[in-house]
Scaffold this motif. Structure first.
Motif, PDB file in Angstrom:
ATOM      1  N   HIS A 194       0.966  -1.105  -0.039  1.00  0.00           N
ATOM      2  CA  HIS A 194       0.134  -0.054  -0.109  1.00  0.00           C
ATOM      3  C   HIS A 194       0.949   1.245   0.225  1.00  0.00           C
ATOM      4  CE1 HIS A 194      -3.002  -2.968   1.068  1.00  0.00           C
ATOM      5  NE2 HIS A 194      -2.562  -3.262   1.972  1.00  0.00           N
ATOM      6  N   LEU A 277     -16.843  -4.287  -3.343  1.00  0.00           N
ATOM      7  CA  LEU A 277     -15.678  -4.648  -2.973  1.00  0.00           C
ATOM      8  C   LEU A 277     -15.400  -5.744  -2.020  1.00  0.00           C
ATOM      9  CD1 LEU A 277     -12.705  -3.240  -3.561  1.00  0.00           C
ATOM     10  CD2 LEU A 277     -13.164  -1.732  -1.457  1.00  0.00           C
ATOM     11  N   SER A 278     -16.144  -5.898  -1.074  1.00  0.00           N
ATOM     12  CA  SER A 278     -16.365  -7.153  -0.084  1.00  0.00           C
ATOM     13  C   SER A 278     -16.380  -8.418  -0.970  1.00  0.00           C
ATOM     14  CB  SER A 278     -16.973  -7.024   1.057  1.00  0.00           C
ATOM     15  OG  SER A 278     -17.117  -5.742   1.688  1.00  0.00           O
ATOM     16  N   GLU A 280     -15.845  -8.697  -4.099  1.00  0.00           N
ATOM     17  CA  GLU A 280     -14.573  -9.291  -4.962  1.00  0.00           C
ATOM     18  C   GLU A 280     -13.562  -9.549  -4.305  1.00  0.00           C
ATOM     19  OE1 GLU A 280     -12.029  -8.922  -8.243  1.00  0.00           O
ATOM     20  OE2 GLU A 280     -14.104  -9.069  -7.973  1.00  0.00           O
ATOM     21  N   LEU A 281     -13.278  -9.233  -3.072  1.00  0.00           N
ATOM     22  CA  LEU A 281     -12.343  -9.705  -2.154  1.00  0.00           C
ATOM     23  C   LEU A 281     -12.536 -11.283  -1.901  1.00  0.00           C
ATOM     24  CD1 LEU A 281     -11.616  -7.093   0.453  1.00  0.00           C
ATOM     25  CD2 LEU A 281     -10.118  -7.737  -1.363  1.00  0.00           C
ATOM     26  N   VAL A 364      -6.956   0.446  -5.321  1.00  0.00           N
ATOM     27  CA  VAL A 364      -7.985   1.396  -4.972  1.00  0.00           C
ATOM     28  C   VAL A 364      -7.479   2.875  -4.698  1.00  0.00           C
ATOM     29  CG1 VAL A 364      -9.848   1.783  -3.132  1.00  0.00           C
ATOM     30  CG2 VAL A 364      -9.075  -0.776  -4.329  1.00  0.00           C
ATOM     31  N   LEU A 392     -12.720  -0.796   2.794  1.00  0.00           N
ATOM     32  CA  LEU A 392     -11.296  -0.400   2.564  1.00  0.00           C
ATOM     33  C   LEU A 392     -10.125  -1.068   3.521  1.00  0.00           C
ATOM     34  CD1 LEU A 392     -11.793   3.149   1.859  1.00  0.00           C
ATOM     35  CD2 LEU A 392     -11.333   1.492   0.201  1.00  0.00           C
ATOM     36  N   VAL A 395      -9.635  -4.695   2.257  1.00  0.00           N
ATOM     37  CA  VAL A 395      -8.330  -4.312   1.347  1.00  0.00           C
ATOM     38  C   VAL A 395      -7.176  -4.192   1.945  1.00  0.00           C
ATOM     39  CG1 VAL A 395      -7.611  -3.052  -0.494  1.00  0.00           C
ATOM     40  CG2 VAL A 395     -10.029  -3.515  -0.291  1.00  0.00           C
ATOM     41  N   GLU A 398      -6.104  -8.100   3.346  1.00  0.00           N
ATOM     42  CA  GLU A 398      -6.061  -8.929   2.645  1.00  0.00           C
ATOM     43  C   GLU A 398      -5.645  -8.626   1.240  1.00  0.00           C
ATOM     44  OE1 GLU A 398      -9.872 -11.064   2.827  1.00  0.00           O
ATOM     45  OE2 GLU A 398     -10.180 -10.326   4.874  1.00  0.00           O
ATOM     46  N   GLY A 399      -5.482  -7.500   0.931  1.00  0.00           N
ATOM     47  CA  GLY A 399      -5.198  -6.980  -0.182  1.00  0.00           C
ATOM     48  C   GLY A 399      -3.862  -7.618  -0.735  1.00  0.00           C
TER      49      GLY A 399
END
Length: 402
Positions: A194, A277-278, A280-281, A364, A392, A395, A398-399
């Protein structure tokens, strides 16, 4: 210490520096503004007037008189040393020269170029390295190595990225600015996962994020990199069509990599965004299983490269004939040409087409995160800000793996 030039203490210190400085390797350059020398006021009178303003002039061994409309005519004179028997002051008529009247901008560029230079010295000693000057300005296309952002130039960069076997999942290199030795960038794989951009209001955070989005898009093609934009401050995407400071990240929506742009002024869309977004994760976690993003792409690359081979039989042998006849009527996915390499028939190509599509990287980009964390009273997005922050936060956790 700071002191007024007319302070008697400062004048005394300068006079002492003029006398004792050269023995210590310290040399003094003094400036004084006096009336120009003329027939009624010769050079000696001008010199005396300068010494009256700054007594340190009496200890200087040379005098340079500048004259002319823009001070480009110079007369350099030697000054008789004290105690030499000659009258104190300039000796002779001196040497006349013409000097270059440089502009303040040129002088600043020259000073900036000299400021970071150091002698090579002995290795291990201080200032052993010679650094380059920091550029006063940066242009994104220059740092990207692009003369112009044309479809042809961008597609060439994307083709180069596709051949980069070190970044099988796609490049995510954000160019942040120009440094002494070239572009300063952050690789979200090597340096990430990040990136935090911090600064007070008006410091250029949004402008930098726009450059980050543009540099990410220039580094990788849209099917291998997706970008999601979030403007945390409500009202940044009003009905205007310009790219002023109030437009936030909206001006980046023309980039083909951008799949979503969310502004924190619509609670319904904010909740939908958080759910998407959740989801997609979760989808990526199911697809990757126990593997991480790079391991999944490495395995996919290896499976795509696997080609079955066999040893070629002698031409005309029974085994060779049998293999040819079998290749013609078996109806399988493998076709045996008159060589040692097996080729895939269209049936196998269909199987490959049915395989899961390549999983792109997802970045993101959030502007004004502080406004999402602490929304203003009365902000329309205040009720839904918590759901976006939770997404977020997931993300952030776990991103890297997904």
């Amino acid at each position: 210490r700071l002191a007024h030039p007319g302070d008697p203490g400062v004048r005394e210190a300068l006079a002492r520096l003029a006398v004792e400085g050269p023995r210590a390797g310290v040399h003094l350059v003094c400036l004084a503004e006096t009336a120009a020398a003329s027939a009624s006021s010769p050079v000696t009178e001008t010199y005396r007037a300068a010494c009256a303003v700054t007594p340190a002039f009496r200890e200087c061994g040379a005098v340079a008189l500048l004259s002319g409309d823009v001070a480009t005519t110079l007369r350099l004179l030697r000054v008789a040393a004290t105690g030499s028997g000659a009258a104190p002051g300039p000796v002779g008529h001196g040497t006349v020269a013409t000097v270059d009247a440089v502009s303040p901008a040129w002088a600043e560029r020259f000073a900036r170029a000299l400021a970071p230079l150091r002698t090579a010295g002995v290795p291990g000693t201080r200032h052993a390295r010679v650094s380059a000057p920091l550029p006063p300005a940066a242009r994104l296309l220059d740092e990207l190595g692009l003369a112009r952002a044309t479809p042809a130039s961008l597609m060439a960069r994307w083709a180069d990225a596709a051949d980069d076997k070190e970044r099988l999942g796609g490049r995510v290199c954000a160019v942040l600015g120009a440094g002494p030795r070239g572009p300063v960038s952050a690789d979200l794989v090597a340096d990430g996962p990040h990136l935090l951009v911090e600064g007070p209001p008006g410091s250029g955070r949004t402008e930098l994020l726009r450059a980050v989005v543009a540099s990410l898009a220039a580094a990788e093609r849209p099917d291998r990199l997706g970008i999601v934009l979030v403007d945390g401050r409500a009202g940044t995407t009003g009905g205007g069509t310009g790219d002023g400071p109030g437009d936030g990240l909206r001006v980046c929506t023309d980039v083909p990599h951008v799949t979503t742009h969310l502004s924190a002024n619509d609670p319904v869309r904010m909740r939908e965004f958080a759910q998407s977004l959740s989801a997609e994760l979760k989808r990526r976690a199911e697809l990757l299983g126990r593997s991480d993003f790079m391991e999944w792409h490495t395995g996919r690359e290896l499976s795509d490269r696997m080609v079955a081979q066999r040893t070629a039989a002698p031409r005309g042998s029974a085994a060779g004939a049998g293999e040819h006849s079998g290749g013609e009527h078996s109806g399988g996915d493998l076709e045996a040409p008159p060589s040692s390499t097996l080729r895939l028939r269209p049936g196998a190509a269909r199987l490959r087409a049915q395989a899961p599509p390549p999983l792109p990287r997802l970045v993101v980009v959030v502007d004004d995160l502080d406004a999402l964390v602490s929304p203003a009273l009365g902000s329309p997005g205040r009720p839904a800000a918590g759901s976006v922050l939770r997404a977020l936060d997931a993300v952030a956790r776990e991103g890297e793996r997904l």
